[in-house]
Scaffold this active site. Structure first.
Site, PDB file in Angstrom:
ATOM      1  N   THR A  37      35.683  42.552  35.505  1.00  0.00           N
ATOM      2  CA  THR A  37      35.012  42.616  36.687  1.00  0.00           C
ATOM      3  C   THR A  37      34.978  43.438  38.379  1.00  0.00           C
ATOM      4  O   THR A  37      34.091  43.955  38.842  1.00  0.00           O
ATOM      5  CB  THR A  37      34.943  40.726  37.131  1.00  0.00           C
ATOM      6  OG1 THR A  37      36.052  40.474  37.017  1.00  0.00           O
ATOM      7  CG2 THR A  37      33.844  40.000  35.395  1.00  0.00           C
ATOM      8  N   THR A  38      36.758  43.064  37.865  1.00  0.00           N
ATOM      9  CA  THR A  38      36.853  44.109  39.029  1.00  0.00           C
ATOM     10  C   THR A  38      36.725  45.918  39.773  1.00  0.00           C
ATOM     11  O   THR A  38      36.318  46.506  40.558  1.00  0.00           O
ATOM     12  CB  THR A  38      38.817  44.167  39.101  1.00  0.00           C
ATOM     13  OG1 THR A  38      38.778  42.587  39.695  1.00  0.00           O
ATOM     14  CG2 THR A  38      38.950  44.298  40.492  1.00  0.00           C
ATOM     15  N   GLU A  70      37.246  38.884  45.474  1.00  0.00           N
ATOM     16  CA  GLU A  70      36.775  38.150  45.410  1.00  0.00           C
ATOM     17  C   GLU A  70      37.021  36.760  46.765  1.00  0.00           C
ATOM     18  O   GLU A  70      37.926  36.836  47.138  1.00  0.00           O
ATOM     19  CB  GLU A  70      37.449  36.946  44.125  1.00  0.00           C
ATOM     20  CG  GLU A  70      37.594  37.869  43.215  1.00  0.00           C
ATOM     21  CD  GLU A  70      38.726  37.449  41.409  1.00  0.00           C
ATOM     22  OE1 GLU A  70      38.881  36.571  42.217  1.00  0.00           O
ATOM     23  OE2 GLU A  70      38.694  38.613  40.670  1.00  0.00           O
ATOM     24  N   SER A  99      45.631  40.156  28.034  1.00  0.00           N
ATOM     25  CA  SER A  99      45.618  40.539  29.928  1.00  0.00           C
ATOM     26  C   SER A  99      46.069  39.473  30.268  1.00  0.00           C
ATOM     27  O   SER A  99      47.115  39.393  30.908  1.00  0.00           O
ATOM     28  CB  SER A  99      44.648  40.944  29.689  1.00  0.00           C
ATOM     29  OG  SER A  99      44.041  41.684  31.216  1.00  0.00           O
ATOM     30  N   THR A 118      44.194  45.243  40.438  1.00  0.00           N
ATOM     31  CA  THR A 118      43.972  45.998  41.759  1.00  0.00           C
ATOM     32  C   THR A 118      45.695  47.062  41.207  1.00  0.00           C
ATOM     33  O   THR A 118      44.646  48.152  41.524  1.00  0.00           O
ATOM     34  CB  THR A 118      45.208  45.345  43.336  1.00  0.00           C
ATOM     35  OG1 THR A 118      44.119  44.296  43.181  1.00  0.00           O
ATOM     36  CG2 THR A 118      44.888  46.094  43.919  1.00  0.00           C
ATOM     37  N   ASN A 147      40.188  54.922  32.187  1.00  0.00           N
ATOM     38  CA  ASN A 147      40.877  55.049  31.232  1.00  0.00           C
ATOM     39  C   ASN A 147      40.907  54.467  30.405  1.00  0.00           C
ATOM     40  O   ASN A 147      40.304  53.404  30.056  1.00  0.00           O
ATOM     41  CB  ASN A 147      42.651  55.844  31.791  1.00  0.00           C
ATOM     42  CG  ASN A 147      43.108  53.812  32.763  1.00  0.00           C
ATOM     43  OD1 ASN A 147      43.637  53.984  31.554  1.00  0.00           O
ATOM     44  ND2 ASN A 147      42.912  54.000  33.907  1.00  0.00           N
TER      45      ASN A 147
END
Length: 376
Positions: A80-81, A98, A190, A285, A293
């Site tokens: 989403t980021t 957010e 993650s 971030t 990538n």
């Protein structure tokens, strides 16, 4: 001393008289309105139904419930980021960090609806669905519009907002939704390795996190399908990474936004005016400062316990429903575009710039943990 007491009493009496006079005046006006047949006791219309903001370019922007808002969401750690950073790179779009508050307020609204007793109490108090929805609409629009710079198109990225897509589509009928979909095994790996705290997820257990991932994406996917494919687009993270140009053209066409090459180079616009604003406390971030990538695609392989791998199809049936092979370790997501291969070589060599406002932050905070409602 006696004089000061008298002054206080006199002032209090004047204040009380003023309040009574105002109330009496209001009652007189209401009586006139009723007698004139112009008063509607059930509806109030605000003097200004739009939010008006002035941009740094001195252009006036007007925002209202009929505007085409964009909502980006999905299970945390699903891209989403990255998605919102790419949209933020577009000169006409602003998403921003957010808000964290919007999904919480939506969850509260849902809880009130589900509780029959609470619903009855609210109705008895005159706090009807119409009242609540108007308040929610105004609140959400205010937060989205004012937590960042104004732009022609506004978007919101709070992962769990898409658990309420149907409700949001009712509040903002011209809105569009991007549901980020990622291999649940990668998302969960993650979460666990980066210690992203999400309410209800046990980060010590792959089995528990995959079960919770399955439940969350099932709800969001069902909401997306109910809203309709003309309003909600599932975006596969793997395809966005492997084929960014093709994926972004499809996404911008869906959103009705003109193409701009800047969306392919979000990393060049981080921290720049009108570019991509990043939060120091969001866990993704340090990843989105890099060009698109392949680094994160298959990191999860070889890390999931054997018993969980064996039971994967039963633990997370949404994997197969979304088109992933629950038994492939690693799966074949496809062949990357040449630009992505080149970007990956650059990233592996460390050939990318860290924005000046974020330098030193990653070294200090790489191993720190903090509670998150969810980031990706």
């Amino acid at each position: 001393m006696r004089l000061s007491v008298r002054k206080v009493l006199l002032a209090a009496g004047c204040a009380l008289a003023l309040v009574l006079a105002v109330q009496l005046g209001q009652q007189v006006l209401e009586c006139r309105a009723v007698l004139g047949g112009t008063r509607n006791p059930r509806r109030m219309r605000p003097e200004q139904e739009e939010l008006v903001m002035l941009g740094a370019d001195h252009v006036e922007y007007r925002y209202g419930k009929a505007m085409p808002l964009i909502f980006v969401g999905g299970v945390p750690r699903s891209g989403t980021t990255l998605m919102r950073a790419m949209l933020d790179a577009h000169p006409e779009v602003r998403c921003g960090e957010e808000t964290r508050i919007i999904p919480r307020v939506l969850a509260m609204r849902q809880a009130w609806t589900k509780s029959g007793r609470e619903k009855l109490r609210l109705d008895e108090a005159g706090v009807t669905d119409e009242v609540l929805d108007a308040a929610m609409q105004a609140f959400i629009l205010e937060v989205i519009a004012k937590h960042g710079e104004p732009a022609r198109v506004l978007c919101n990225k709070d992962p769990f907002t898409l658990k309420s897509s149907v409700y949001l589509a009712r509040l903002f009928p011209n809105s569009k939704f991007l549901l980020m979909v990622r291999d649940g095994r990668a998302s969960v790996h993650s979460m666990i390795t980066r210690k992203v705290t999400i309410a209800g997820f046990d980060l010590s257990s792959y089995r528990d996190c995959l079960t919770k991932w399955n439940k969350a994406i099932e709800v969001m996917y069902a909401q997306c399908m109910e809203v309709g494919r003309d309003k909600c687009l599932p975006v596969y993270y793997e395809q966005l990474v492997l084929h960014p140009r093709r994926s972004l053209k499809r996404i911008l066409d869906f959103l009705g936004i003109a193409w701009s090459d800047t969306v392919l180079h979000h990393e060049d616009l981080i921290g720049k005016p009108g570019g991509v604003s990043l939060s120091k406390i969001e866990r993704s971030t340090d990843q989105v400062i890099k060009p698109v990538n392949l680094e994160a695609l298959s990191k999860w392989t070889g890390h999931i316990p054997r018993d969980v791998v064996r039971d994967m199809a039963q633990i997370a049936p949404m994997l197969a429903r979304l088109g992933y092979d629950p038994y492939a370790n690693p799966p074949n997501y496809g062949n990357p575009d040449p630009i992505v291969i080149n970007n990956t070589h650059r990233v592996l060599k460390g050939d990318y710039k860290t924005p000046a406002n974020l330098k030193g932050y990653f070294q200090v905070n790489q191993n720190s943990t903090s509670p998150h409602l969810g980031s990706s």
